[in-house]
Scaffold this motif. Structure first.
Motif, mmCIF file in Angstrom:
data_model
loop_
_atom_site.group_PDB
_atom_site.id
_atom_site.type_symbol
_atom_site.label_atom_id
_atom_site.label_comp_id
_atom_site.label_asym_id
_atom_site.label_seq_id
_atom_site.Cartn_x
_atom_site.Cartn_y
_atom_site.Cartn_z
ATOM 1 N N LEU A 287 0.852 -1.202 0.000
ATOM 2 C CA LEU A 287 0.000 0.000 0.000
ATOM 3 C C LEU A 287 0.886 1.250 0.000
ATOM 4 N N GLY A 288 1.943 1.222 0.807
ATOM 5 C CA GLY A 288 2.882 2.356 0.836
ATOM 6 C C GLY A 288 3.491 2.591 -0.544
ATOM 7 N N GLU A 289 3.909 1.509 -1.199
ATOM 8 C CA GLU A 289 4.462 1.621 -2.555
ATOM 9 C C GLU A 289 3.421 2.249 -3.483
ATOM 10 N N GLY A 290 2.200 1.765 -3.351
ATOM 11 C CA GLY A 290 1.123 2.257 -4.208
ATOM 12 C C GLY A 290 0.877 3.746 -4.013
ATOM 13 N N LEU A 291 0.894 4.157 -2.762
ATOM 14 C CA LEU A 291 0.647 5.575 -2.475
ATOM 15 C C LEU A 291 1.733 6.434 -3.128
ATOM 16 N N ILE A 292 2.968 6.003 -3.012
ATOM 17 C CA ILE A 292 4.062 6.783 -3.606
ATOM 18 C C ILE A 292 3.929 6.816 -5.134
ATOM 19 N N LYS A 293 3.697 5.640 -5.699
ATOM 20 C CA LYS A 293 3.613 5.552 -7.167
ATOM 21 C C LYS A 293 2.431 6.341 -7.726
ATOM 22 N N SER A 294 1.382 6.468 -6.928
ATOM 23 C CA SER A 294 0.175 7.146 -7.445
ATOM 24 C C SER A 294 0.436 8.618 -7.739
ATOM 25 N N GLY A 295 1.439 9.184 -7.089
ATOM 26 C CA GLY A 295 1.743 10.610 -7.289
ATOM 27 C C GLY A 295 0.813 11.512 -6.496
ATOM 28 N N SER A 296 -0.156 10.903 -5.800
ATOM 29 C CA SER A 296 -1.122 11.718 -5.040
ATOM 30 C C SER A 296 -0.525 12.113 -3.685
ATOM 31 N N ARG A 297 -1.011 13.207 -3.144
ATOM 32 C CA ARG A 297 -0.692 13.518 -1.742
ATOM 33 C C ARG A 297 -1.600 12.664 -0.872
ATOM 34 N N PHE A 298 -1.186 12.381 0.359
ATOM 35 C CA PHE A 298 -2.048 11.511 1.176
ATOM 36 C C PHE A 298 -1.810 11.693 2.667
ATOM 37 N N VAL A 299 -2.843 11.351 3.422
ATOM 38 C CA VAL A 299 -2.723 11.159 4.877
ATOM 39 C C VAL A 299 -3.056 9.694 5.104
ATOM 40 N N TRP A 300 -2.136 8.981 5.702
ATOM 41 C CA TRP A 300 -2.298 7.516 5.817
ATOM 42 C C TRP A 300 -2.301 7.132 7.284
ATOM 43 N N MET A 301 -3.412 6.544 7.705
ATOM 44 C CA MET A 301 -3.537 6.056 9.078
ATOM 45 C C MET A 301 -3.131 4.579 9.063
ATOM 46 N N VAL A 302 -1.970 4.287 9.622
ATOM 47 C CA VAL A 302 -1.464 2.915 9.602
ATOM 48 C C VAL A 302 -1.898 2.191 10.879
ATOM 49 N N LYS A 303 -2.453 1.015 10.693
ATOM 50 C CA LYS A 303 -2.874 0.225 11.853
ATOM 51 C C LYS A 303 -2.241 -1.150 11.757
ATOM 52 N N ASP A 304 -1.523 -1.526 12.807
ATOM 53 C CA ASP A 304 -0.754 -2.769 12.770
ATOM 54 C C ASP A 304 -1.406 -3.876 13.594
ATOM 55 N N LYS A 305 -2.241 -3.467 14.567
ATOM 56 C CA LYS A 305 -2.904 -4.445 15.444
ATOM 57 C C LYS A 305 -4.380 -4.083 15.566
ATOM 58 N N LYS A 306 -5.179 -5.105 15.798
ATOM 59 C CA LYS A 306 -6.617 -4.903 15.914
ATOM 60 C C LYS A 306 -6.968 -3.964 17.076
ATOM 61 N N VAL A 307 -6.318 -4.197 18.223
ATOM 62 C CA VAL A 307 -6.643 -3.419 19.423
ATOM 63 C C VAL A 307 -5.528 -2.415 19.687
ATOM 64 N N ASP A 308 -5.875 -1.159 19.864
ATOM 65 C CA ASP A 308 -4.857 -0.101 19.955
ATOM 66 C C ASP A 308 -3.838 -0.301 21.088
ATOM 67 N N LYS A 309 -4.311 -0.901 22.201
ATOM 68 C CA LYS A 309 -3.396 -1.086 23.345
ATOM 69 C C LYS A 309 -2.213 -1.978 22.965
ATOM 70 N N GLU A 310 -2.416 -2.819 21.958
ATOM 71 C CA GLU A 310 -1.339 -3.741 21.558
ATOM 72 C C GLU A 310 -0.518 -3.192 20.399
ATOM 73 N N ASP A 311 -0.903 -2.048 19.902
ATOM 74 C CA ASP A 311 -0.256 -1.482 18.714
ATOM 75 C C ASP A 311 0.969 -0.674 19.148
ATOM 76 N N SER A 312 2.011 -1.394 19.593
ATOM 77 C CA SER A 312 3.092 -0.668 20.254
ATOM 78 C C SER A 312 4.330 -0.466 19.378
ATOM 79 N N GLU A 313 4.398 -1.137 18.253
ATOM 80 C CA GLU A 313 5.619 -1.008 17.446
ATOM 81 C C GLU A 313 5.695 0.353 16.779
ATOM 82 N N GLU A 314 6.932 0.817 16.612
ATOM 83 C CA GLU A 314 7.139 2.112 15.959
ATOM 84 C C GLU A 314 6.692 2.010 14.496
ATOM 85 N N LEU A 315 6.234 3.134 14.002
ATOM 86 C CA LEU A 315 5.787 3.192 12.609
ATOM 87 C C LEU A 315 6.862 2.679 11.648
#
Ligand code: UDP
Ligand code: UDP
Length: 460
Positions: A287-315
């Motif tokens: 998805l990141g590759e796609g966003l760059i290739k699209s040439g569009s500007r974007f705001v991307w909300m990245v979610k790595d885990k279902k529950v936010d309390k467990e989403d501890s890894e750095e972006l």
């Protein structure tokens, strides 16, 4: 001269289910009712699954001190392996016997109780026992509701088994939808939580006094007509479309999006898959590759885990250092909760790559932002189908359900370019925004629906 019962305030208690997708429409409904002079008691299952839910609740009660909060302490259950949001629904259901003393003790006595559809089968018997009128807020689309009401009959029927993926499901000779749109758990032969509760709740909801929907007539005319004309069920409960629920004051973002302020109008694509869908790591990177290739500007909300309390890894760990550097040049990437309404309402935002959770669809309609649909689970294909048919957006059906395939960056880029460059979509989305505002404006279909309900509740 008005009679004394016209003067009486209605007192409504609300009970949401698990997750932001259910809590948000309940909070918005509470704010709407309060603005119409209804006394509201908001019942909050405790503890919540996500941190975001508890923050949304404290923000809400700080902004709406007139809404009374009642904590509903959930009894522990043996842990099981179901999805944490489904597990929470089980907890709420199994603690529901504690609700009758809680509801009966409220003063003044309640006019009605509004509960989430995922709790219907447990809550309705409780309210029936204390003769309290019960309404259900269905937090998905009217089209999803046609399935909700008919699935108890369809489940296990040969008619459903025998259909091919693309065949259309019929109920009482009425065409519902192609089988390919159905949430996959509903097609499994074996029992699963989603399917079992869908059947139990779908059956019991027919005994409620009525169902409220966060949709509007011109957006879902056909499905609403099918339900209310008795085509789906012979005697359906009354179904009233009272949306889209406008976002409420307590939803302000902490985050300052100054970057957005500097972008040209309509040039930014907002990318989010909602509050509980984490894409697989390899799909996130494509998805990141796609966003760059699209040439569009974007705001991307990245979610790595279902529950936010467990989403501890750095972006950077999630998307990788090299991609992170390239992505930063064209857009803004965020891994914390962003107030979506604040983004969709920004003049710079012109498109929304969305999983089509129903709240997201209604918010896109409310702000007139076109959608590029990428449904992942549950009701999302049904919602994406609505989006495409009404002209709010497009949907690449070949991308399948979550995890069915790895969609490559080049393909994503092309679809983003098509969507962002589609002038007629832009104009159609603005037309839908006008319709949405009309529906809730004075004398609009949703406004009338809610006014009639409230005046009826005053007499209960
Ligand atoms: N949302 C948000 N910020 C985020 C992710 C989601 O404000 O970073 C909100 C979104 O505006 C919507 C709700 O959370 O109101 C998500 O509900 P939806 O039905 O779209 O999807 P779900 O999260 O239930 O899959
Ligand atoms: N649903 C339901 N009962 C359940 C679980 C799901 O009625 O116990 C329906 C409901 O319409 C919900 C939809 O299935 O909006 C999608 O559920 P999912 O869990 O995928 O997403 P959610 O809306 O909870 O974020």
């Amino acid at each position: 001269m008005s009679s004394s019962s016209d003067q009486k305030l209605a007192h409504v208690a609300l009970l949401p289910s698990a997750g932001m997708g259910h809590l948000t429409p309940f909070l918005r409904l509470a704010a709407l009712l309060t603005a119409r002079n209804v006394q509201v008691t908001f019942i909050t299952p405790h503890p919540t699954v996500s941190l975001t839910e508890s923050q949304a609740l404290s923000g809400f009660f700080a902004s709406f001190p007139q809404v009374k909060q009642k904590q509903f302490h959930l009894l522990p259950l043996e842990e099981n392996s179901v999805d944490p949001f489904f597990y929470q629904m089980q907890l709420i259901k199994s603690s529901c016997h504690l609700l009758s003393p809680l509801l009966s003790a409220l003063t003044p006595s309640l006019s009605v109780f509004i509960t989430d559809m995922t709790l219907a089968s447990t809550v309705i018997p409780i309210t029936q026992a204390i003769s309290l009128p019960n309404y259900v807020l269905f937090t998905s689309s009217a089209k999803m509701m046609t399935l909700f009401l008919s699935y108890p009959t369809l489940a296990g029927s040969k008619a459903l088994d025998d259909l091919d993926e693309t065949d259309v499901i019929k109920i009482r000779n009425v065409e519902l939808m192609p089988k390919s749109l159905l949430p996959p758990p509903l097609l499994q032969k074996s029992n699963n939580f989603f399917k079992n509760s869908f059947i139990e709740d779908g059956r019991k909801v027919t005994e409620s006094c009525g169902i409220l929907l966060n949709t509007f007539v011109s957006f879902e005319l056909e499905s609403l007509r099918k339900i209310n004309d008795g085509q789906v069920l012979e005697r359906p409960p009354s179904v009233v479309a009272i949306g889209p629920f406008p976002p409420c004051n307590s939803e302000k973002s902490q985050l300052q999006l100054t970057w957005l302020d500097d972008q040209p109008a309509g040039s930014v694509l907002y990318v989010s898959f909602g509050s509980r869908t984490a894409l697989a790591r390899d799909q996130i990177r494509e998805l990141g590759e796609g966003l760059i290739k699209s040439g569009s500007r974007f705001v991307w909300m990245v979610k790595d885990k279902k529950v936010d309390k467990e989403d501890s890894e750095e972006l950077e760990e999630v998307i990788g250092h090299e991609l992170m550097e390239r992505v930063k040049e064209k857009g803004l990437i965020v891994k914390d909760w962003l107030n979506q309404d604040g983004i969709l309402s920004h003049r710079a935002v012109g498109g929304f790559l969305s999983h089509c959770g129903w709240n997201s669809v209604m918010e896109a309609a409310w702000h007139g932002v076109r959608i590029l649909a990428w449904p992942q689970n549950g009701d999302q294909k049904i919602n994406a189908d609505i989006v495409e048919r009404i002209g709010l957006g497009t949907w690449v059906k070949s991308w399948g359900w979550s995890g069915e395939m790895l969609v490559k960056g080049a393909e994503i880029a092309e679809r983003i370019r098509e969507s962002m460059g589609n002038e007629s979509l832009r104009i159609q989305a603005l037309g839908i925004k006008e319709d949405a505002r009309k529906a809730v404006g004075f004398g609009g279909s949703s406004d009338k629906g809610l006014t009639e309900l409230i005046s009826m509740w005053k007499h209960f």
